[in-house]
Enzyme design. Structure first.
Site, PDB file in Angstrom:
ATOM      1  N   ARG A  56       4.939 -14.489  -9.075  1.00  0.00           N
ATOM      2  CA  ARG A  56       5.372 -13.100  -9.271  1.00  0.00           C
ATOM      3  C   ARG A  56       4.165 -12.252  -9.683  1.00  0.00           C
ATOM      4  NH1 ARG A  56       7.082 -12.051 -13.949  1.00  0.00           N
ATOM      5  NH2 ARG A  56       8.569 -13.766 -14.083  1.00  0.00           N
ATOM      6  N   TYR A 108      12.903  11.640   1.390  1.00  0.00           N
ATOM      7  CA  TYR A 108      13.718  10.562   1.936  1.00  0.00           C
ATOM      8  C   TYR A 108      15.040  10.440   1.148  1.00  0.00           C
ATOM      9  CZ  TYR A 108      14.991   5.800   3.245  1.00  0.00           C
ATOM     10  OH  TYR A 108      15.658   4.697   3.683  1.00  0.00           O
ATOM     11  N   ASP A 180       4.138  10.470  -0.846  1.00  0.00           N
ATOM     12  CA  ASP A 180       4.709   9.505   0.095  1.00  0.00           C
ATOM     13  C   ASP A 180       4.032   9.745   1.451  1.00  0.00           C
ATOM     14  OD1 ASP A 180       6.265   8.157   1.984  1.00  0.00           O
ATOM     15  OD2 ASP A 180       8.130   8.452   0.870  1.00  0.00           O
ATOM     16  N   LYS A 205       7.746   0.878   7.778  1.00  0.00           N
ATOM     17  CA  LYS A 205       7.639   1.800   8.894  1.00  0.00           C
ATOM     18  C   LYS A 205       6.323   1.564   9.644  1.00  0.00           C
ATOM     19  CE  LYS A 205      11.450   3.116   6.964  1.00  0.00           C
ATOM     20  NZ  LYS A 205      11.502   4.176   5.980  1.00  0.00           N
TER      21      LYS A 205
HETATM   22  C1  LIG Z   1      12.024   4.377   4.699  1.00  0.00           C
HETATM   23  C2  LIG Z   1      11.377   5.321   3.773  1.00  0.00           C
HETATM   24  C3  LIG Z   1      11.358   5.093   2.385  1.00  0.00           C
HETATM   25  C4  LIG Z   1      12.074   3.934   1.753  1.00  0.00           C
HETATM   26  O1  LIG Z   1      11.515   2.722   2.093  1.00  0.00           O
HETATM   27  P1  LIG Z   1      12.333   1.337   2.244  1.00  0.00           P
HETATM   28  O2  LIG Z   1      11.290   0.378   2.652  1.00  0.00           O
HETATM   29  O3  LIG Z   1      13.402   1.551   3.276  1.00  0.00           O
HETATM   30  O4  LIG Z   1      12.926   1.060   0.894  1.00  0.00           O
HETATM   31  C5  LIG Z   1      10.684   6.005   1.593  1.00  0.00           C
HETATM   32  N1  LIG Z   1      10.066   7.081   2.125  1.00  0.00           N
HETATM   33  C6  LIG Z   1      10.068   7.330   3.447  1.00  0.00           C
HETATM   34  C7  LIG Z   1       9.366   8.537   3.978  1.00  0.00           C
HETATM   35  C8  LIG Z   1      10.729   6.465   4.318  1.00  0.00           C
HETATM   36  O5  LIG Z   1      10.748   6.729   5.627  1.00  0.00           O
END
Ligand SMILES: *Cc1c(COP(=O)(O)O)cnc(C)c1O
Length: 389
Positions: A56, A108, A180, A205
């Site tokens: 961990r 998001y 982000d 993504k």
């Molecule tokens: C998908 C997404 C998230 C969340 O991520 P997960 O891996 O699905 O928990 C946060 N910000 C953006 C811009 C996203 O597209």
């Protein structure tokens, strides 16, 4: 002597994508970082170990990914998490009950849900503002403001935030700017260059890019802040497994090849849609009709493959969504394959209806994630789907 890739050896993002953070495996010299499937490490003696005690806390596969993405973002420290959402949750653990966080209004849906339905219950205070106008960030600052969180471009409305203006205002308030960078990736946008304090991703993504894992990543420059987030990563324990880290690391090796193709397809399809439906219905930062096109050009080196299209009604949206053959109807984005989705009922279903309406996430809005297939085929697929018959 073990060769260790030195970041100074290359400043090119492509070379870094392939080599940064990695070293030949010490036993046989395997060029690929192994998947260290282990929970613990044998110790040499009492108090003597190789720096690894429990997985961990540290795992070599995870560390390779963390170093790789940290280098790509131009940061110094990377921390991987079990999902993008777990990453945001762990970042928020830097703060305390009573602290105030300013958050972009169109972040998001899962980030909004985490703040609104969970973290608020622990005494964190959130104010949501339209960060397209940086003055609104300044207006929302209080003496308790500890952080400003922005996503740019946003999902699915492609709002752009001026990162250097946001950083100035945030720092004047003594707060941290959290960005982000999931949509743009470091190939097209480098938030540290504009003053960000923490840059984070859903690696699910574009960074992984192959739609086969869930993960998150935070990158920092400041050593003291990184030490605190590293403590949280271990203490709260929302870490990814080594195989998911390995998949993401395989993904980042081709990020610099994939992103220009997403961008090429994105630009081409946005232009095609604008010619067919009228530019006012197409939301893509690369189109001159986008209200923040100039800012996007200044701040980003490419626009990527995300496009939103307003078809007016849910029926018209359904007609298109159900007729594409190459664009698959699915949530998520950023993979090599093209996806089509309906934000109001899919990714943004967790956003209350009145809030969706206020933001402009209408029932007629569809979102395309243009993959890296051949542009001709993608256009032909949409052409068939848009046909009235
Ligand atoms: C998908 C997404 C998230 C969340 O991520 P997960 O891996 O699905 O928990 C946060 N910000 C953006 C811009 C996203 O597209």
């Amino acid at each position: 002597m073990t060769r260790i890739f030195d970041d100074d050896l290359a400043t090119g993002l492509g070379t870094q994508a392939i080599h940064a953070g990695q070293r030949p495996e010490p036993l046989a010299g395997a060029i690929m970082t192994p998947v260290y499937l282990t929970s613990t490490y044998v110790q040499d003696g009492l108090g003597r170990n190789k720096g690894y005690e429990y997985a961990r806390s540290r795992n070599p596969t995870r560390e390779a990914l963390e170093r790789n993405v940290a280098t790509l973002e131009g940061g110094r420290h990377g921390f991987a998490f079990a999902s993008g959402t777990a990453c945001v949750d762990s970042i928020m653990k830097l703060f305390q009950s009573g602290d105030h966080v300013i958050c972009g209004q169109n972040v998001y849906g899962g980030t909004f849900r985490l703040f609104d339905r969970l973290l608020q219950n622990y005494g964190l205070r959130f104010t949501y503002v339209d960060t397209r106008d940086p003055q609104r960030i300044a207006d929302a600052c209080t003496s308790r403001t500890v952080a400003v969180l922005v996503e740019t471009p946003t999902n699915p409305l492609m709002w752009i935030t001026d990162l250097s203006a946001a950083a100035d205002i945030t720092h004047r308030a003594g707060a941290l700017l959290l960005v982000d960078n999931t949509f743009a990736t470091p190939i097209f946008q480098r938030p540290f260059d504009y003053g960000a304090d923490i840059v984070f991703h859903s690696t699910t993504k574009y960074l992984n890019g192959h739609s086969d894992m869930i993960g998150g990543m935070a990158v920092l420059r400041d050593d003291a802040l990184a030490e605190r987030l590293g403590f949280i990563q271990n203490a709260a324990g929302a870490v990814p497994g080594p195989f998911d880290c390995w998949l993401a690391l395989r993904g980042t090796k081709t990020l610099h090849l994939r992103m220009p193709r997403h961008d090429e397809n994105g630009r081409r399809i946005a232009a095609w849609l604008a010619a067919r439906l009228g530019a006012e219905r197409i939301v893509y930062p690369g189109l001159p009709s986008h209200p923040q096109h100039e800012l996007a050009c200044r701040q980003m080196r490419g626009f990527g493959g995300m496009i939103s299209v307003d078809l007016g009604t849910r029926e018209r949206a359904a007609h298109v969504l159900e007729r594409t053959r190459i664009f698959s109807l699915a949530e998520s984005l950023g993979g090599v394959e093209s996806l089509i989705s309906h934000p109001a009922s899919m990714t943004h279903a967790s956003v209350p209806a009145d809030r969706r309406a206020q933001l402009g996430i209408t029932d007629g809005l569809i979102r395309l994630s243009c993959g890296v297939e051949d542009g001709d085929d993608l256009v032909a697929d949409l052409d068939r789907a848009f046909d009235e018959r």
